[in-house]
Design a protein around this motif. Sequence first.
Motif, PDB file in Angstrom:
ATOM      1  N   SER A 142       0.448   5.264  15.025  1.00  0.00           N
ATOM      2  CA  SER A 142       0.703   6.516  14.350  1.00  0.00           C
ATOM      3  C   SER A 142       2.276   6.692  14.319  1.00  0.00           C
ATOM      4  CB  SER A 142      -0.143   7.500  14.484  1.00  0.00           C
ATOM      5  OG  SER A 142       0.115   8.138  15.595  1.00  0.00           O
ATOM      6  N   ARG A 143       2.643   6.733  15.564  1.00  0.00           N
ATOM      7  CA  ARG A 143       4.322   7.196  15.546  1.00  0.00           C
ATOM      8  C   ARG A 143       5.375   5.928  16.041  1.00  0.00           C
ATOM      9  NH1 ARG A 143       3.808  10.434  21.406  1.00  0.00           N
ATOM     10  NH2 ARG A 143       2.442   9.036  21.496  1.00  0.00           N
ATOM     11  N   SER A 144       4.723   4.933  15.667  1.00  0.00           N
ATOM     12  CA  SER A 144       5.919   3.561  15.145  1.00  0.00           C
ATOM     13  C   SER A 144       6.288   3.573  13.755  1.00  0.00           C
ATOM     14  CB  SER A 144       4.990   2.482  15.945  1.00  0.00           C
ATOM     15  OG  SER A 144       4.508   2.187  15.105  1.00  0.00           O
ATOM     16  N   GLN A 145       7.622   3.165  13.803  1.00  0.00           N
ATOM     17  CA  GLN A 145       7.558   2.430  12.514  1.00  0.00           C
ATOM     18  C   GLN A 145       7.132   1.328  12.264  1.00  0.00           C
ATOM     19  OE1 GLN A 145      10.354   3.838  10.153  1.00  0.00           O
ATOM     20  NE2 GLN A 145      10.667   5.057  11.681  1.00  0.00           N
ATOM     21  N   ILE A 146       6.425   1.151  11.124  1.00  0.00           N
ATOM     22  CA  ILE A 146       5.608   0.281  10.269  1.00  0.00           C
ATOM     23  C   ILE A 146       5.843  -0.207   9.290  1.00  0.00           C
ATOM     24  CG2 ILE A 146       3.658  -0.539   9.870  1.00  0.00           C
ATOM     25  CD1 ILE A 146       1.824   1.965  11.348  1.00  0.00           C
ATOM     26  N   ILE A 147       5.967  -1.674   8.864  1.00  0.00           N
ATOM     27  CA  ILE A 147       6.377  -2.172   7.997  1.00  0.00           C
ATOM     28  C   ILE A 147       5.707  -2.917   7.530  1.00  0.00           C
ATOM     29  CG2 ILE A 147       8.109  -4.309   7.103  1.00  0.00           C
ATOM     30  CD1 ILE A 147       9.933  -3.587   9.233  1.00  0.00           C
ATOM     31  N   VAL A 148       5.712  -3.108   5.779  1.00  0.00           N
ATOM     32  CA  VAL A 148       4.364  -3.190   5.084  1.00  0.00           C
ATOM     33  C   VAL A 148       5.133  -4.460   4.115  1.00  0.00           C
ATOM     34  CG1 VAL A 148       2.416  -2.370   5.649  1.00  0.00           C
ATOM     35  CG2 VAL A 148       4.007  -1.457   4.251  1.00  0.00           C
ATOM     36  N   GLN A 149       4.472  -5.112   3.480  1.00  0.00           N
ATOM     37  CA  GLN A 149       4.996  -5.620   2.328  1.00  0.00           C
ATOM     38  C   GLN A 149       4.325  -5.790   1.113  1.00  0.00           C
ATOM     39  OE1 GLN A 149       4.543 -10.050   4.012  1.00  0.00           O
ATOM     40  NE2 GLN A 149       6.205  -9.761   5.057  1.00  0.00           N
ATOM     41  N   ASN A 150       3.245  -5.073   0.661  1.00  0.00           N
ATOM     42  CA  ASN A 150       3.590  -4.343  -0.438  1.00  0.00           C
ATOM     43  C   ASN A 150       2.330  -2.761  -0.868  1.00  0.00           C
ATOM     44  OD1 ASN A 150      -0.383  -4.414  -0.412  1.00  0.00           O
ATOM     45  ND2 ASN A 150       0.205  -6.585   0.737  1.00  0.00           N
ATOM     46  N   GLN A 151       2.574  -2.611  -2.227  1.00  0.00           N
ATOM     47  CA  GLN A 151       2.282  -1.096  -1.693  1.00  0.00           C
ATOM     48  C   GLN A 151       0.729  -0.818  -1.982  1.00  0.00           C
ATOM     49  OE1 GLN A 151       4.538   1.285  -3.124  1.00  0.00           O
ATOM     50  NE2 GLN A 151       3.370   2.549  -2.630  1.00  0.00           N
ATOM     51  N   ASP A 152      -0.113  -1.975  -1.590  1.00  0.00           N
ATOM     52  CA  ASP A 152      -1.107  -1.603  -1.048  1.00  0.00           C
ATOM     53  C   ASP A 152      -1.318  -0.699  -0.273  1.00  0.00           C
ATOM     54  OD1 ASP A 152      -2.994  -2.026  -3.887  1.00  0.00           O
ATOM     55  OD2 ASP A 152      -1.312  -3.585  -3.776  1.00  0.00           O
ATOM     56  N   ASP A 153      -0.610  -2.399   0.713  1.00  0.00           N
ATOM     57  CA  ASP A 153      -1.097  -2.281   1.843  1.00  0.00           C
ATOM     58  C   ASP A 153      -0.406  -1.007   2.967  1.00  0.00           C
ATOM     59  OD1 ASP A 153      -2.418  -4.459   2.681  1.00  0.00           O
ATOM     60  OD2 ASP A 153      -0.530  -5.906   3.195  1.00  0.00           O
ATOM     61  N   LYS A 154       0.684  -0.277   1.813  1.00  0.00           N
ATOM     62  CA  LYS A 154       1.724   1.060   2.616  1.00  0.00           C
ATOM     63  C   LYS A 154       0.378   2.132   2.143  1.00  0.00           C
ATOM     64  CE  LYS A 154       5.771   3.319   1.661  1.00  0.00           C
ATOM     65  NZ  LYS A 154       4.642   4.686   1.767  1.00  0.00           N
ATOM     66  N   SER A 164       5.715   7.044   9.555  1.00  0.00           N
ATOM     67  CA  SER A 164       6.675   6.122   9.303  1.00  0.00           C
ATOM     68  C   SER A 164       6.129   5.008   8.502  1.00  0.00           C
ATOM     69  CB  SER A 164       7.768   6.273  10.416  1.00  0.00           C
ATOM     70  OG  SER A 164       8.146   7.394  10.408  1.00  0.00           O
ATOM     71  N   VAL A 165       6.039   4.263   7.003  1.00  0.00           N
ATOM     72  CA  VAL A 165       5.521   3.403   7.024  1.00  0.00           C
ATOM     73  C   VAL A 165       6.397   2.931   5.890  1.00  0.00           C
ATOM     74  CG1 VAL A 165       3.483   2.404   5.355  1.00  0.00           C
ATOM     75  CG2 VAL A 165       3.603   3.938   6.900  1.00  0.00           C
ATOM     76  N   ASN A 166       7.214   1.940   6.094  1.00  0.00           N
ATOM     77  CA  ASN A 166       8.247   1.514   5.163  1.00  0.00           C
ATOM     78  C   ASN A 166       8.180  -0.044   5.052  1.00  0.00           C
ATOM     79  OD1 ASN A 166      10.855   3.076   6.640  1.00  0.00           O
ATOM     80  ND2 ASN A 166       9.289   1.777   8.153  1.00  0.00           N
ATOM     81  N   LEU A 167       7.820   0.025   2.972  1.00  0.00           N
ATOM     82  CA  LEU A 167       7.497  -0.977   2.032  1.00  0.00           C
ATOM     83  C   LEU A 167       9.495  -2.294   2.149  1.00  0.00           C
ATOM     84  CD1 LEU A 167       6.169  -2.531   0.304  1.00  0.00           C
ATOM     85  CD2 LEU A 167       6.634  -0.781  -1.239  1.00  0.00           C
ATOM     86  N   ILE A 168       8.601  -3.282   2.802  1.00  0.00           N
ATOM     87  CA  ILE A 168       9.899  -4.404   2.572  1.00  0.00           C
ATOM     88  C   ILE A 168       9.016  -5.553   2.409  1.00  0.00           C
ATOM     89  CG2 ILE A 168      11.445  -5.444   3.929  1.00  0.00           C
ATOM     90  CD1 ILE A 168      12.007  -3.459   5.601  1.00  0.00           C
ATOM     91  N   ARG A 169       9.529  -5.639   1.014  1.00  0.00           N
ATOM     92  CA  ARG A 169       8.813  -6.617   0.297  1.00  0.00           C
ATOM     93  C   ARG A 169       8.597  -7.766   0.652  1.00  0.00           C
ATOM     94  NH1 ARG A 169       9.470  -6.009  -5.324  1.00  0.00           N
ATOM     95  NH2 ARG A 169       7.769  -6.581  -5.943  1.00  0.00           N
ATOM     96  N   GLY A 170       7.721  -9.047   2.042  1.00  0.00           N
ATOM     97  CA  GLY A 170       8.259 -10.035   2.678  1.00  0.00           C
ATOM     98  C   GLY A 170       9.609 -10.448   3.048  1.00  0.00           C
ATOM     99  N   SER A 171       9.579 -11.951   3.525  1.00  0.00           N
ATOM    100  CA  SER A 171      10.260 -12.315   4.744  1.00  0.00           C
ATOM    101  C   SER A 171      11.428 -12.444   4.247  1.00  0.00           C
ATOM    102  CB  SER A 171       9.928 -13.242   5.689  1.00  0.00           C
ATOM    103  OG  SER A 171       9.343 -13.554   4.733  1.00  0.00           O
ATOM    104  N   GLY A 172      11.612 -12.261   2.678  1.00  0.00           N
ATOM    105  CA  GLY A 172      12.433 -12.761   1.721  1.00  0.00           C
ATOM    106  C   GLY A 172      12.673 -14.514   1.397  1.00  0.00           C
TER     107      GLY A 172
END
Length: 371
Positions: A142-154, A164-172
């Motif tokens: 809960s206290r880490s920076q989390i990266i998810v790839q889609n809005q549903d997972d966010k 701290s949930v960051n939406l970054i869409r995929g690995s490019g």
Amino acid sequence: MKILYFISEDWYFCSHRLGLAVEAKRAGYEVVLVTQVDLHERQIVDAGVRLINFPFSRRSLSILELIFIVCRLISIYKNERPDIVHHVAVKPSLCGTLAARICGIGKVVNAFAGLGWIFSSSNWIARILKFLAIFAIRLLLSRSQIIVQNQDDKYYVERLGCRSVNLIRGSGIDLDVFPDTPEPTGQVVVILIARMLFDKGVCEYVNAAQILKNRGRSVRFLLVGAPDNQNPASISLYKLNDWNESGVVEWLGHRDDIPKLLAESHIVCLPSYREGLPKSLLEGLATGRPIVTTDVPGCRETVREGVNGFLVPPKDAVALADALEKLVLDAALRKSMGHESRLIAVSEFSSERIVAETLAVYTSLIGTHVA
């Protein structure tokens, strides 16, 4: 500044994170990778990444093994003293974050490339593991920076209490490696590229192929990818060979010439049950192909319904066949949708954009640029 990646296997690092690591080095970071080394050691070392071999089983449920993983990570983290640790996938994130806490490492990034088998399967074992995973995520991440790839997972991870949930869409996607190509002439070819897992919708794909062949449609259906024995949803070699011998689909196994295969195909399909953001669909977008996929988290991110492809319900072979048939019968529609796919890839999913967004997460932790 030193960044340490913990990822279960070297092939996944090379496929999804090597470009990020290279750019992190260019930005001034020293980069260390902890992973299970198999076939990609030379590629990783040649990229300037220091490698630590770490045997790892994604499938094992042994508590003793989990304790061993955490203890070994503690030893590595104490020796390396990284400024940032970046874990990829749920199990490495949980084990890695616990080790980081014990070592006093406060700058932790946990990236979920989808939520995995335990969140998509209705199997009773998966349900138990899901309950335990949710508890552990709330307790540890809960206290880490989390990266998810889609809005549903966010939305899902935020509801678990992660702040701290960051939406970054995929690995490019490298738009030079996967250039926009005109579709080939001749018989229409549909391609599914994925690990050979039931959860990827492979059975529905095979059934849809049979439906279209029963309707008299002349179409080649390609299956590209190998089984994954570390995943409980892996399809047996016996079944894959049986499908291949039936002539309904052509199973090509693992291939390294994906850009070529996409250029020789007309339609990209992935009827998965749940994803993070599937790389094979991004590659299809970049190549300029219409997409047929399921209306589920991760997959729906790649399709504008009726614009660059079609979304169908999961586990519905008839709906999948119907959507594919529309494209099989209409070359003009395939062309227009393929054009839109390329535009989406360029504007939303380029590797430069995704890497920059991830480096920005690191900068937010460090507080300033490294270089």
